[in-house]
Design a protein around this motif. Structure first.
Motif, PDB file in Angstrom:
ATOM      1  N   ALA A 102     -25.209 -24.544 -20.672  1.00 21.14           N
ATOM      2  CA  ALA A 102     -23.870 -24.584 -20.091  1.00 21.14           C
ATOM      3  C   ALA A 102     -23.673 -23.416 -19.117  1.00 21.14           C
ATOM      4  N   LYS A 103     -24.147 -22.249 -19.525  1.00 21.21           N
ATOM      5  CA  LYS A 103     -24.058 -21.072 -18.645  1.00 21.21           C
ATOM      6  C   LYS A 103     -24.869 -21.300 -17.374  1.00 21.21           C
ATOM      7  N   ARG A 104     -26.068 -21.852 -17.526  1.00 22.64           N
ATOM      8  CA  ARG A 104     -26.943 -22.085 -16.381  1.00 22.64           C
ATOM      9  C   ARG A 104     -26.291 -23.027 -15.375  1.00 22.64           C
ATOM     10  N   TYR A 105     -25.477 -23.972 -15.871  1.00 19.83           N
ATOM     11  CA  TYR A 105     -24.819 -24.935 -14.985  1.00 19.83           C
ATOM     12  C   TYR A 105     -23.414 -24.479 -14.571  1.00 19.83           C
ATOM     13  N   GLY A 106     -23.137 -23.198 -14.763  1.00 17.00           N
ATOM     14  CA  GLY A 106     -21.936 -22.605 -14.189  1.00 17.00           C
ATOM     15  C   GLY A 106     -20.642 -22.818 -14.957  1.00 17.00           C
ATOM     16  N   ILE A 107     -20.733 -23.190 -16.229  1.00 12.49           N
ATOM     17  CA  ILE A 107     -19.513 -23.362 -17.030  1.00 12.49           C
ATOM     18  C   ILE A 107     -19.073 -21.985 -17.515  1.00 12.49           C
ATOM     19  N   LYS A 108     -17.939 -21.528 -17.023  1.00 14.85           N
ATOM     20  CA  LYS A 108     -17.513 -20.144 -17.238  1.00 14.85           C
ATOM     21  C   LYS A 108     -16.909 -19.895 -18.621  1.00 14.85           C
ATOM     22  N   PHE A 362      -8.288 -20.250 -16.317  1.00 15.94           N
ATOM     23  CA  PHE A 362      -7.668 -19.508 -15.201  1.00 15.94           C
ATOM     24  C   PHE A 362      -8.290 -18.128 -15.066  1.00 15.94           C
ATOM     25  N   GLU A 363      -8.447 -17.414 -16.180  1.00 11.57           N
ATOM     26  CA  GLU A 363      -9.013 -16.073 -16.155  1.00 11.57           C
ATOM     27  C   GLU A 363     -10.466 -16.109 -15.667  1.00 11.57           C
ATOM     28  N   SER A 364     -11.206 -17.136 -16.055  1.00 13.05           N
ATOM     29  CA  SER A 364     -12.617 -17.221 -15.662  1.00 13.05           C
ATOM     30  C   SER A 364     -12.767 -17.414 -14.161  1.00 13.05           C
ATOM     31  N   ARG A 365     -11.780 -18.029 -13.535  1.00 14.70           N
ATOM     32  CA  ARG A 365     -11.854 -18.316 -12.093  1.00 14.70           C
ATOM     33  C   ARG A 365     -11.478 -17.117 -11.248  1.00 14.70           C
ATOM     34  N   LYS A 366     -10.904 -16.089 -11.860  1.00 15.94           N
ATOM     35  CA  LYS A 366     -10.567 -14.889 -11.115  1.00 15.94           C
ATOM     36  C   LYS A 366     -11.814 -14.189 -10.591  1.00 15.94           C
ATOM     37  N   ASP A 367     -12.926 -14.412 -11.312  1.00 11.45           N
ATOM     38  CA  ASP A 367     -14.167 -13.740 -10.932  1.00 11.45           C
ATOM     39  C   ASP A 367     -14.925 -14.456  -9.814  1.00 11.45           C
TER      40      ASP A 367
END
Length: 368
Positions: A102-108, A362-367
């Motif tokens: 999941a991390k490898r495919y960009g799921i924050k 929302f918080e994950s998209r701040k990065d």
């Protein structure tokens, strides 16, 4: 918002399945909410048809032991076919490669949810599973737990969100007419007490000890029947043990039932002498159904939401039998009136969880 729930299985008698289904039924009413399922061990489930009716996709994982080389290609296909905003993982042993992919495919947002206060029923399994859990924690971004005990056990203090195992209060609220209809249907006289338990036939649920309790009750000439709901790998062994203890005449093995809420109402006492639990959904269901409840002292005291719930040690089946006889006389309405349902209302709990999902995304998209 698109969520992927990772579950070991979706058995009717599985508390994790109940937790997820209770929340999903509320969330799917929102057209902006889409959830899919990744099932690690498929043993079939009546929930599948219901989930498909909500538009949920269900993926079945290849076996780690029988088809290990298929696991990674399978996960690649799952995570490349859909973009998930969040993965909510409810398994321990097999979770690390799932969250890694999941991390490898960009799921924050990758949630690891603790549902128990122990990760195995033997020391060897506990040591092995701790290695798996530590690896899973490494790939998770957020920790959830069903109780303080379950959270502290796996994540350490104050390093997780506590998510209550909420239920549909209206579905389980005691009803005298339902009680009488069920007892009449199954020909249980008014002077016979029904003692019951709900859970899979696994070492965790301590099923042989339950048989010992039943044997003690029978020795004391208590007028009762025992209703046992669930299935699992130890079912055959339990039935053999019950035969050896000469108690099969007072036990009815029901298997898994979709109408368990009505059957709670027919009973008089609920017991759960588990070796370990996180926060058992069935304990909450039983209390809200007006049942005096006896739990092992290994179970989180957060499970006690009413006056007529007690915690007992696991070293004396006769003690359990004595307590059952005492509390079986308590009226269901009195039990129900003592129960605090404020934390366990699924409508409010699902709203809180969906809000938390949105905040984490929302918080994950701040990065970005």
């Amino acid at each position: 918002m698109r969520i992927l729930y990772v579950v070991k299985g979706m058995s009717l008698s599985n508390g994790v399945s109940s937790f997820i289904m209770n929340h999903v039924r509320q969330m799917v009413t929102d057209p902006n909410f889409q959830c899919d399922f990744l099932v690690v061990t498929d043993i079939g489930s009546p929930y599948y048809d219901e989930l498909k009716s909500y538009g949920c996709a269900i993926y079945f994982m290849p076996s780690y032991t029988r088809h290990p080389l298929q696991v990674v290609p399978f996960l690649r296909k799952v995570f490349s076919s859909q973009h998930y905003d969040l993965v909510h993982c409810n398994v321990m042993n097999s979770a690390s490669p799932i969250l890694m992919m999941a991390k490898r495919y960009g799921i924050k947002v990758r949630i690891f949810h603790s549902h128990a206060t122990q990760n195995g029923d033997t020391k060897w399994k506990q040591a092995r599973n701790k290695l798996f859990a530590d690896l899973t924690i490494k790939y998770a971004t957020t920790n959830f737990a069903c109780s303080k005990l379950a959270g502290d056990y796996l994540f350490g203090k104050d390093n997780y969100y506590e998510i209550p195992n909420a239920i549909d209060i209206t579905k389980f609220k005691f009803d005298e007419n339902t009680r009488q209809k069920v007892r009449d249907k199954y020909h249980v006289p008014s002077n016979v007490k029904i003692i019951m338990t709900v859970g899979r036939f696994t070492t965790q649920k301590n099923p042989m000890y339950i048989v010992d309790i039943i044997a003690e009750l029978k020795k004391q000439d208590f007028n009762f029947v025992f209703w046992w709901f669930g299935d699992g790998e130890l079912e055959g062994d339990v039935k053999k043990y019950a035969e050896a203890k000469q108690v099969t005449d007072v036990i009815k093995f029901w298997g898994s039932r979709i109408d368990i809420n009505r059957l709670y109402m027919a009973a008089d006492v609920f017991i759960l002498p588990s070796l370990f639990e996180g926060l058992p959904v069935v304990g909450i269901e039983a209390q809200i159904s007006g049942l005096p409840t006896l739990l092992a002292d290994t179970v989180s005291n957060e499970t006690k939401i009413g006056k007529y719930t007690e915690f007992l040690p696991l070293d004396n089946p006769a003690c359990w039998a004595d307590e059952i006889k005492k509390i079986a006389k308590v009226d269901h309405n009195i039990v129900g009136a003592s129960v605090d349902t404020s934390t366990w209302n699924i409508v409010k709990a699902a709203q809180r969880l969906k809000k938390l999902y949105a905040e984490l995304i929302f918080e994950s998209r701040k990065d970005l």
